[in-house]
Design a protein around this motif. Structure first.
Motif, PDB file in Angstrom:
ATOM      1  N   TRP A  39       0.894  -1.244   0.144  1.00 31.53           N
ATOM      2  CA  TRP A  39       0.076   0.249  -0.048  1.00 31.53           C
ATOM      3  C   TRP A  39       1.031   1.062  -0.160  1.00 31.53           C
ATOM      4  O   TRP A  39       0.583   2.036  -0.688  1.00 31.53           O
ATOM      5  CB  TRP A  39      -0.805  -0.057   1.183  1.00 31.53           C
ATOM      6  CG  TRP A  39      -1.990   0.927   1.239  1.00 31.53           C
ATOM      7  CD1 TRP A  39      -1.837   2.353   1.621  1.00 31.53           C
ATOM      8  CD2 TRP A  39      -3.268   1.075   0.824  1.00 31.53           C
ATOM      9  NE1 TRP A  39      -2.841   2.965   1.435  1.00 31.53           N
ATOM     10  CE2 TRP A  39      -3.976   2.252   0.891  1.00 31.53           C
ATOM     11  CE3 TRP A  39      -4.209  -0.012   0.046  1.00 31.53           C
ATOM     12  CZ2 TRP A  39      -5.200   2.517   0.319  1.00 31.53           C
ATOM     13  CZ3 TRP A  39      -5.386   0.233  -0.346  1.00 31.53           C
ATOM     14  CH2 TRP A  39      -5.927   1.307  -0.047  1.00 31.53           C
ATOM     15  N   ASN A  40       1.783   1.348   0.958  1.00 34.94           N
ATOM     16  CA  ASN A  40       2.929   2.417   1.015  1.00 34.94           C
ATOM     17  C   ASN A  40       4.023   2.105   0.317  1.00 34.94           C
ATOM     18  O   ASN A  40       5.032   2.928   0.809  1.00 34.94           O
ATOM     19  CB  ASN A  40       2.862   2.998   2.393  1.00 34.94           C
ATOM     20  CG  ASN A  40       1.556   3.541   3.108  1.00 34.94           C
ATOM     21  OD1 ASN A  40       0.968   4.186   2.427  1.00 34.94           O
ATOM     22  ND2 ASN A  40       1.220   2.830   4.205  1.00 34.94           N
ATOM     23  N   GLY A  41       4.153   1.007  -0.311  1.00 40.96           N
ATOM     24  CA  GLY A  41       5.433   0.567  -0.986  1.00 40.96           C
ATOM     25  C   GLY A  41       5.333   0.645  -2.533  1.00 40.96           C
ATOM     26  O   GLY A  41       5.125   1.501  -3.052  1.00 40.96           O
ATOM     27  N   PHE A  42       5.689  -0.845  -2.848  1.00 37.51           N
ATOM     28  CA  PHE A  42       5.841  -0.623  -4.471  1.00 37.51           C
ATOM     29  C   PHE A  42       4.371  -0.332  -5.183  1.00 37.51           C
ATOM     30  O   PHE A  42       4.549  -0.012  -6.342  1.00 37.51           O
ATOM     31  CB  PHE A  42       6.226  -2.033  -4.875  1.00 37.51           C
ATOM     32  CG  PHE A  42       5.352  -3.406  -4.500  1.00 37.51           C
ATOM     33  CD1 PHE A  42       4.618  -3.692  -5.508  1.00 37.51           C
ATOM     34  CD2 PHE A  42       5.200  -3.868  -3.234  1.00 37.51           C
ATOM     35  CE1 PHE A  42       3.649  -4.948  -5.462  1.00 37.51           C
ATOM     36  CE2 PHE A  42       4.359  -4.612  -2.975  1.00 37.51           C
ATOM     37  CZ  PHE A  42       3.553  -5.418  -3.990  1.00 37.51           C
ATOM     38  N   LEU A  43       3.265  -0.770  -4.580  1.00 34.70           N
ATOM     39  CA  LEU A  43       2.111  -0.384  -5.217  1.00 34.70           C
ATOM     40  C   LEU A  43       1.774   1.065  -5.480  1.00 34.70           C
ATOM     41  O   LEU A  43       0.756   1.486  -6.081  1.00 34.70           O
ATOM     42  CB  LEU A  43       0.821  -0.752  -4.518  1.00 34.70           C
ATOM     43  CG  LEU A  43       0.971  -2.628  -4.525  1.00 34.70           C
ATOM     44  CD1 LEU A  43      -0.381  -3.193  -3.718  1.00 34.70           C
ATOM     45  CD2 LEU A  43       0.776  -2.999  -6.049  1.00 34.70           C
ATOM     46  N   THR A  44       2.559   1.970  -4.423  1.00 36.13           N
ATOM     47  CA  THR A  44       2.350   3.435  -4.968  1.00 36.13           C
ATOM     48  C   THR A  44       2.686   3.996  -6.157  1.00 36.13           C
ATOM     49  O   THR A  44       2.223   4.762  -6.760  1.00 36.13           O
ATOM     50  CB  THR A  44       3.096   4.130  -3.946  1.00 36.13           C
ATOM     51  OG1 THR A  44       4.472   3.901  -3.931  1.00 36.13           O
ATOM     52  CG2 THR A  44       2.494   3.868  -2.271  1.00 36.13           C
ATOM     53  N   GLU A  45       3.440   3.115  -6.915  1.00 36.10           N
ATOM     54  CA  GLU A  45       3.904   3.437  -8.105  1.00 36.10           C
ATOM     55  C   GLU A  45       3.224   2.945  -9.367  1.00 36.10           C
ATOM     56  O   GLU A  45       3.386   3.193 -10.470  1.00 36.10           O
ATOM     57  CB  GLU A  45       5.209   3.259  -8.494  1.00 36.10           C
ATOM     58  CG  GLU A  45       6.291   3.627  -7.377  1.00 36.10           C
ATOM     59  CD  GLU A  45       7.861   3.085  -7.477  1.00 36.10           C
ATOM     60  OE1 GLU A  45       7.902   2.047  -8.469  1.00 36.10           O
ATOM     61  OE2 GLU A  45       8.570   3.287  -6.798  1.00 36.10           O
TER      62      GLU A  45
END
Length: 256
Positions: A139-145
């Motif tokens: 959620w606040n990691g790789f998926l933010t991109e």
């Protein structure tokens, strides 16, 4: 594996290797001889599952190393070999997700388990758990991109929760109308000894609440975390209660 998130794959490898192996050994009458459980893949889903865990560990580990250290360039794997490693790891993971359900479905003396829906429930629950955990850690990691992927995963999790509900209803319906033992199992889950846990944890905390949280609060990280915790608690409760509610059918009747 589909999103190329190496830390998540490493966590999955560790959980599979440590926890599943531990529980297998812990349930063996003679733990030091537990390795023999792998010797009958021709007739035992437990054997197939243990072999799949080993294959998943080996090829999944290679895939993670390839992502981190670019083994294609360092060792000269090439895209074909890398793709084959990933494919074998995915196939082994599929067996790991379903083999316990297949093993239980072979228990013809227990009507609640003796259905093709058992491996389906294992698969759908595993996919849902993986999707929820990916949402939490991405959620606040790789998926933010990848905002499109975030929305896709949220919708997929919601759909998978609905599928679990349909599978559970189908499993209960088949058992209740299948045999006296199956009916007793369903009554244990819905009306008597295990009803408050099955209805409250498996259905309430594990399906209904997570679905509402994802639907109404899909843009909220705390809602996603709570949904994941509830779903995982429901998954654990389901696995525990499905064992406890299994009732043996009489092998033969002595009535005239």
């Amino acid at each position: 594996m589909l999103f190329g998130y190496a830390p998540g794959m490493l966590a999955g490898l560790l959980i599979t290797n440590i926890l599943k192996t531990y529980f297998h050994v812990a349930h063996m009458g003679v733990p030091m001889k537990s390795w023999r459980a792998m010797l009958r893949p021709d007739r035992s889903w437990i054997s197939r599952g243990l072999i799949a865990i080993m294959v998943w560990s080996a090829f999944g580990g290679l895939h993670v190393l390839n992502l981190w250290f670019d083994l294609e360039a360092a060792v000269g794997f090439g895209p074909i070999v890398s793709g084959l490693i990933k494919l074998i790891a995915m196939a082994a993971a599929l067996v790991v997700m379903t083999y316990q359900g297949f093993a239980m479905s072979h228990s013809t003396a227990i009507s609640l388990w003796s259905t093709g829906l058992m491996p389906v429930s294992s698969l759908v629950y595993s996919l849902t758990a993986g999707t929820m955990v990916t949402l939490v850690f991405g959620w606040n990691g790789f998926l933010t991109e990848q905002p499109g992927q975030l929305s896709l995963l949220s919708n997929a999790a919601l759909m998978l929760l609905a599928v679990i509900g349909v599978v559970l209803l189908s499993l209960l319906h088949a058992a209740y109308h299948g045999s006296p033992g199956g009916r007793t199992s369903v009554e244990l889950l819905l009306k008597s000894r295990y009803a408050k846990w099955f209805l409250g944890v498996v259905w309430g905390a594990g399906l209904i609440v997570p679905a509402l949280l994802l639907w109404a609060g899909s843009g909220s990280y705390p809602a996603v975390v709570l949904a994941a915790v509830g779903m995982l608690a429901g998954y654990y409760a389901f696995r525990l209660l499905i064992f406890k509610a299994g009732v043996f059918e009489p092998i033969m009747s002595f009535r005239p």
